[in-house]
Design an enzyme around this catalytic site. Sequence first.
Site, PDB file in Angstrom:
ATOM      1  N   GLU A 245       1.040  -1.100  -0.145  1.00  0.00           N
ATOM      2  CA  GLU A 245       0.111   0.018  -0.024  1.00  0.00           C
ATOM      3  C   GLU A 245       0.747   1.262   0.066  1.00  0.00           C
ATOM      4  O   GLU A 245       1.565   1.577   0.872  1.00  0.00           O
ATOM      5  CB  GLU A 245      -0.668  -0.009   1.182  1.00  0.00           C
ATOM      6  CG  GLU A 245      -1.766   1.384   1.294  1.00  0.00           C
ATOM      7  CD  GLU A 245      -2.452   1.419   2.726  1.00  0.00           C
ATOM      8  OE1 GLU A 245      -3.225   2.106   2.713  1.00  0.00           O
ATOM      9  OE2 GLU A 245      -2.103   0.568   3.486  1.00  0.00           O
TER      10      GLU A 245
ATOM     11  N   CYS B  83      -1.862   9.352   3.497  1.00  0.00           N
ATOM     12  CA  CYS B  83      -1.882   8.572   2.013  1.00  0.00           C
ATOM     13  C   CYS B  83      -2.970   8.805   0.971  1.00  0.00           C
ATOM     14  O   CYS B  83      -2.625   8.978  -0.269  1.00  0.00           O
ATOM     15  CB  CYS B  83      -1.221   7.236   2.255  1.00  0.00           C
ATOM     16  SG  CYS B  83      -2.495   6.403   2.783  1.00  0.00           S
TER      17      CYS B  83
END
Length: 375
Positions: free
Chosen positions: A256, A289
Site C-alpha cells: 500500500e 496517503c
Amino acid sequence: MTAHTIKVAGVAVDTRHWIGGERVASTETFTDASPIDSSVLGEISRGTATEAAAAVAAARDAFPVWAATSRAERACILNAVADGVEKRIEELAIVETMDNGALLRSHRRGVMPRVAHNFRFFADWLLKLDHEDFETRGHTNHVSWDPAGPCVLITPWNAPLMLATWKVAPALAAGNTVVLKPAEWSPLTASLLADIAAEAGLPPGVLNVVQGYGSEVGDTLTSHPDVRRISFTGSVPTAKRIAQSAAANLTPLSLELGGKSPLLVFADADLDLAADLAVEQYDNAGQVCLAATRFLVEESVAEEFTQRVVDKATRLKQGDPRDETTDVGPNIHPRQLEKIDGFVQRALAAGARAVVGGHRKDGQYYAPTLLTDVA
C-alpha cells in the site's frame, strides 16, 4: 519502572522488542523524539538481523498451535484485545500524539476507537467464514480458509497503531502469526499493543514486535524463508526493495503506497461542501496517503471555489496537537519537513503562487499551503 521503561505523558512504555512473549533488549538504541517540541521521548532498542531472525523463529514455532486454535477461541482473544484497547484509549491517544504529532482529539474520538473496532470486525468475520459444500458435474467442492504461516507486517508513521491493527487483526484472525515492524519515527504504541495482547491471552510468539531501521532489520524479515506473507505500507522506493527481497522465496506480498489523489470540483457542485472537503486535506498536517493533494476545478467556478478554500484554510489553528482547539499539528520529522518545503519551493520557483501558506513556521510546523497557477 525499569531501565528499559520510559514515561511518556505519564504512561509507562517499554522500549524493548517483544519476541516470543518476552521483552528483548538490543545493545544499540535509536532516539525517539516528539515532533511537538523535538523533546526526546526515549532511547529505543535498535533491532538487528539477530532480533529479526529471533522474531521470525518465535512466530514459526507458535504457528502450529495458533493455527489449530478454534475460530471461536481466536475470536474471543481478539475481542479481549479490543477490550484492552478500549480500557487504555486515553493512554494510547496521548502516547501516539506525543510520538507522531497528530491531534489528540482525533486520537481520542476516532483513531483509537477504530483500533478496537479493527479487532472486533475481524473477530466477527472470522465466525462468519463458512461455506456449504456444493456439487459440480458430479464432483464435491469444499471451501476452506487455511492459515498461511508467519506474516511480516511493516507499518507507517502517519497513523501508527490504527494502520498496524489493520494488518495485525486480520492476520491473527486467520490463524497466522505475526512479526510487526513499526516505523522508527513512531514505535511506541506498537510496544503498548504487545502488552495489551499479552494481557488478553494471546499466546507467546503469536505477536512479535521488532523495532529499528528498515535497512537493518527489514532485509532479514522480508527475505526469510520461513515468512509466508508480507504486508507493507509506505514509500515506493522501500516497496521496490521489499519486492526484490521477497522474490527470492516467491513470498506473496501486499503493498500500500503513497498516492497523488485529485479532488474534482465541477460547476454544479455544492461549493461550500467542496471547500470543506478540500480543507480536510490538511488533516494530520497533510500526512495522509489518501489525501487529495490536487484540486481540479471547472474553470467557471475556480475563482469562487479557491476563495472559499482560502477563507476556510486561513481560519485553521495550527499549534500544539494536545490542545483541543488545534486543527493542524506538526510534521513528524525534520526530514519530512525538508521534503515538504522542497515540494513547495520548487513549485514556487516554477511559477506557482501561494495563496495560503507556502513557508515554514517554528519547529517542525509547516503552514497549511495552497498553490495556484501550477503547471
